[in-house]
Design a protein around this motif. Structure first.
Motif, mmCIF file in Angstrom:
data_model
loop_
_atom_site.group_PDB
_atom_site.id
_atom_site.type_symbol
_atom_site.label_atom_id
_atom_site.label_comp_id
_atom_site.label_asym_id
_atom_site.label_seq_id
_atom_site.Cartn_x
_atom_site.Cartn_y
_atom_site.Cartn_z
ATOM 1 N N ARG A 207 13.267 39.410 -14.428
ATOM 2 C CA ARG A 207 12.242 40.399 -14.675
ATOM 3 C C ARG A 207 12.906 41.760 -14.885
ATOM 4 N NH1 ARG A 207 7.130 39.097 -12.961
ATOM 5 N NH2 ARG A 207 6.879 41.011 -11.786
ATOM 6 N N SER A 208 12.120 42.745 -15.216
ATOM 7 C CA SER A 208 12.688 44.054 -15.534
ATOM 8 C C SER A 208 13.313 44.697 -14.286
ATOM 9 C CB SER A 208 11.605 44.968 -16.099
ATOM 10 O OG SER A 208 10.565 45.071 -15.144
ATOM 11 N N LEU A 209 14.239 45.616 -14.520
ATOM 12 C CA LEU A 209 14.944 46.276 -13.424
ATOM 13 C C LEU A 209 13.990 46.868 -12.395
ATOM 14 C CD1 LEU A 209 17.956 48.436 -14.645
ATOM 15 C CD2 LEU A 209 17.964 46.151 -13.647
ATOM 16 N N ASP A 210 12.892 47.452 -12.878
ATOM 17 C CA ASP A 210 12.009 48.144 -11.931
ATOM 18 C C ASP A 210 11.219 47.181 -11.058
ATOM 19 O OD1 ASP A 210 10.213 47.220 -13.730
ATOM 20 O OD2 ASP A 210 9.547 49.183 -14.438
ATOM 21 N N SER A 211 11.417 45.876 -11.251
ATOM 22 C CA SER A 211 10.772 44.936 -10.337
ATOM 23 C C SER A 211 11.660 44.638 -9.129
ATOM 24 C CB SER A 211 10.414 43.636 -11.061
ATOM 25 O OG SER A 211 11.592 42.916 -11.350
ATOM 26 N N SER A 212 12.905 45.135 -9.173
ATOM 27 C CA SER A 212 13.795 44.949 -8.023
ATOM 28 C C SER A 212 13.318 45.824 -6.872
ATOM 29 C CB SER A 212 15.226 45.330 -8.415
ATOM 30 O OG SER A 212 16.042 45.403 -7.259
ATOM 31 N N LEU A 213 13.395 45.280 -5.665
ATOM 32 C CA LEU A 213 13.022 46.067 -4.480
ATOM 33 C C LEU A 213 13.868 47.327 -4.392
ATOM 34 C CD1 LEU A 213 12.580 43.418 -1.642
ATOM 35 C CD2 LEU A 213 10.815 44.825 -2.711
ATOM 36 N N LEU A 214 15.120 47.193 -4.835
ATOM 37 C CA LEU A 214 16.062 48.317 -4.778
ATOM 38 C C LEU A 214 15.579 49.511 -5.599
ATOM 39 C CD1 LEU A 214 18.815 49.625 -4.177
ATOM 40 C CD2 LEU A 214 19.830 48.149 -5.917
ATOM 41 N N THR B 51 12.958 51.042 -5.818
ATOM 42 C CA THR B 51 12.122 52.032 -5.130
ATOM 43 C C THR B 51 12.840 52.712 -3.963
ATOM 44 O OG1 THR B 51 11.292 50.285 -3.713
ATOM 45 C CG2 THR B 51 10.000 50.777 -5.686
ATOM 46 N N ALA B 52 14.104 52.317 -3.711
ATOM 47 C CA ALA B 52 14.817 52.876 -2.559
ATOM 48 C C ALA B 52 15.070 54.370 -2.766
ATOM 49 C CB ALA B 52 16.133 52.140 -2.337
ATOM 50 N N GLU B 53 14.679 55.165 -1.796
ATOM 51 C CA GLU B 53 14.822 56.619 -1.943
ATOM 52 C C GLU B 53 16.264 57.068 -1.838
ATOM 53 O OE1 GLU B 53 12.358 59.271 0.311
ATOM 54 O OE2 GLU B 53 10.673 57.896 0.114
ATOM 55 N N ASN C 221 19.978 57.213 -5.310
ATOM 56 C CA ASN C 221 18.753 56.474 -5.025
ATOM 57 C C ASN C 221 18.808 55.122 -5.735
ATOM 58 O OD1 ASN C 221 17.598 56.620 -7.680
ATOM 59 N ND2 ASN C 221 16.850 58.688 -7.234
ATOM 60 N N GLY C 222 17.876 54.276 -5.391
ATOM 61 C CA GLY C 222 17.913 52.902 -5.878
ATOM 62 C C GLY C 222 17.883 52.810 -7.393
ATOM 63 N N GLU C 223 17.051 53.635 -7.996
ATOM 64 C CA GLU C 223 16.921 53.595 -9.450
ATOM 65 C C GLU C 223 18.239 53.988 -10.134
ATOM 66 O OE1 GLU C 223 13.628 55.874 -10.921
ATOM 67 O OE2 GLU C 223 14.214 55.604 -13.020
#
Lengths: 286, 286
Positions: free
Chosen positions: A32-39, A41-43, A55-57
């Motif tokens: 799935r796309s990168l933004d579906s990784s839990l990571l 959203t990591a601040e 940050n995670g992104e």
């Protein structure tokens, strides 16, 4: 045929892919796309050695850029099944079938082991792929249980061919469902069978009689993805080489268990990749 | 008392130290200087995810800076022995004794398992520490086998107190040895004992009779560092938590076996650290 197919899209998958490329193997990451990784959203991430205070992104973007730079290919899709076909594996990526000599599972943290009976009735009324199995339920009654919006398209497709489609959303805010799709707000509890086939879905509110149940999940339970894969609870069992019990199938990252940390995932991705490369090189007629 | 003492100085040690600090544990890295890491000389490293196209020295400097920024302390020294003292461990760092609740071994690739008889006669004439044991050989005959220049200072010290000092350099270009140190250019083969004590050192050229043999090594064989540590060949045996067979002793990186890669070392360092932190927290009276 691919040398290595990697299922996932987080740090473990990217590290595995990078290291397969470094050893001159063809590789594709199915996920799935990168933004579906839990990571994503990591601040703040501050314990991946060498890259303080990101940050995670940002970190995922660095990881992705590194992999792309080295020639890793990506296919954004949901893999619903992997079949062992003699000396290699066949991946079902939304009804595109891709062959690979080795598989690295980096599917992340599996949120569920599935409900009671789900794995037992897989292929006997339970399916994870409407595109693959939808036509089997022409003029029949089906239930779609979905963790995400993508399930809506599947239910809408089924609504054209099935006698009755019920939809159980496990998320908020339905975007669009056809009028003949019946929404049931309930929590699925168990797959009920009769004569070795699905007969109903039991929920916390009602029991819905049906011929087929489609589950649309964010993450597939690994043992429903690949038949015979040995798991320990929700973790895939691996040895120190990150090999599973199946030939040329490896696992890395959160799907192998805690700690759920980037450095562990990246390290395991590397180990899985090198093991896969070494085992592929030992195959005959490659 | 330290919470965690880390023996090493490469990527595994730094990742372990960083992650102990992230969990608010006191930690010190006992090791040789950064430039003694094999990684330091790497011309190009391109498979540590997120940091493409760096050389070994740059990467180590990034790693070191990250660890320092997070409060990791360093002590540049050679650890010659670690003793289990009841509920904790005592580290002998060139005769400074430091106590720690847990130990993480990240000693890198051990180049040798030692010669025949070396481990058998440890403490019975074989020693890795002139400062600790030198005085036991007053007026006796000793041999110093050294992989590095540092052995010269040890031989020179022994030359003042022993009856006879032979020096076997396993490197090129001796810098300075006192006149009464006899240089023997030969390859050590075996420690020869009699009545449970060292009697001679057998080499490929001659057998040197002696009462004591000092080995000055770049890397200590891990099972001579810590009594009872289980190894498999030259690798320290670990489980998936990176725990060894000894309580609150963990290992990470090249010393646990192939692949000898940065990402593996960094990942294992993290896992070892989190296991150590968790096990320390479970101890009574901490």
């Amino acid at each position: 045929m691919l040398d290595v197919a990697i299922i996932g899209g987080g740090p473990a998958a990217l590290s595995a892919a990078l290291n397969c490329r470094q050893r001159n193997k063809t590789v594709c990451v199915f996920g799935r796309s990168l933004d579906s990784s839990l990571l994503f959203t990591a601040e703040k991430v501050d314990n991946y050695l060498g890259m303080p205070d990101v940050n995670g992104e940002e970190l995922l973007n660095h990881f992705y850029a590194h992999a792309v730079k080295k020639g890793v290919e990506f296919q954004e899709c949901r893999v619903t099944q992997i079949l062992n076909v003699g000396e290699h594996y066949m991946i079902n990526a939304e009804n595109n079938f891709i062959e690979a000599k080795a598989i690295i599972l980096a599917t992340g943290l599996s949120k569920s082991k599935g409900i009671a009976g789900e794995i037992d009735y897989l292929g006997k009324g339970v399916s994870y792929c409407v595109t693959c199995d939808g036509m089997l339920y022409r003029n029949k009654k089906v239930v779609v249980v979905s963790e995400n919006e993508e399930g809506e398209a599947e239910a809408n497709f089924l609504a054209d061919i099935c006698k009755e489609v019920s939809y159980i959303p496990l998320y908020k805010n339905i975007t669009f469902l056809k009028d003949n799709v019946k929404v049931i707000n309930a929590a699925p509890k168990a797959v009920v069978g009769a004569e070795d086939k699905v007969a109903a879905l039991e929920t916390d509110k009602e029991t819905v009689s049906c011929d087929g149940i489609f589950f649309a999940k964010n993450t597939m339970p690994p043992d429903s993805l690949l038949f015979g894969l040995k798991t320990d609870g929700k973790n895939i069992e691996v040895d120190r080489r990150m090999a599973t019990n199946l030939p040329r199938v490896y696992a890395a990252g959160d799907c192998t268990g805690a700690p759920y940390q980037i450095a562990k995932a990246v390290g395991e991705g590397l180990v899985a990749a090198l093991s896969a490369v070494s085992d592929i090189d030992k195959m005959k007629n490659v």
